[in-house]
Design an enzyme around this catalytic site. Sequence first.
Site, short mmCIF file in Angstrom:
data_model
loop_
_atom_site.label_atom_id
_atom_site.label_comp_id
_atom_site.label_asym_id
_atom_site.label_seq_id
_atom_site.Cartn_x
_atom_site.Cartn_y
_atom_site.Cartn_z
N ASP A 116 0.79 -1.15 0.00
CA ASP A 116 0.12 -0.01 0.07
C ASP A 116 0.93 1.31 -0.13
O ASP A 116 2.11 1.42 0.62
CB ASP A 116 -0.92 0.12 1.27
CG ASP A 116 -1.99 -0.89 1.24
OD1 ASP A 116 -2.53 -1.35 0.20
OD2 ASP A 116 -2.49 -1.81 2.39
N ASP A 134 -6.87 -1.35 -4.63
CA ASP A 134 -7.84 -0.73 -3.78
C ASP A 134 -8.87 0.09 -4.16
O ASP A 134 -10.05 0.09 -4.15
CB ASP A 134 -7.38 -0.49 -2.36
CG ASP A 134 -6.60 -1.27 -1.69
OD1 ASP A 134 -6.60 -2.93 -1.84
OD2 ASP A 134 -5.70 -1.05 -0.89
#
Length: 159
Positions: A116, A134
């Site tokens: 991330d 995401d």
Amino acid sequence: MGYFLLVIVVIVADQLSKWWILSSFRLYESREIIPGFFNLVYVTNTGAAFSMFADVDSPWRHYFFVGVGIVAIVGLTAGYFIMRRENRWYGPAFACIAGGAAGNLIDRVRLGAVVDFFDVYIQDYHWPAFNVADSAICVGAGIFIVLSILDRPKNSTKE
């Protein structure tokens, strides 16, 4: 854009962005992009969305998330073939979600965790870090929700 082409575009965009982060950042390194609002940061997530279950210490956690990812991709692809005649926007919705699931699945298999790097915040409140996969999942889910609300069956009868 065809379903499978959009899935591939999402996967490529996700993996290229993660490759850049992995090659340009040290783990936990952060670079301010928009002061007071947005950073790029390299973190990993062994859990699910928003790091749920990341603190579960079990060797089965990894296999569970890999299995869930595979089932999601297969289910979304089947859903596409079922729903595509209802409204053409179901294709992009399912493709974004499936492409995002595949991008994160690749990380889990290759690295054991999801990379991330988007860090959005206001003052001391930080949204959990996220990535291109995401974002695609959220866009696809948003399209699906809007379609589900607006695209009512044409043959419904009022009682």
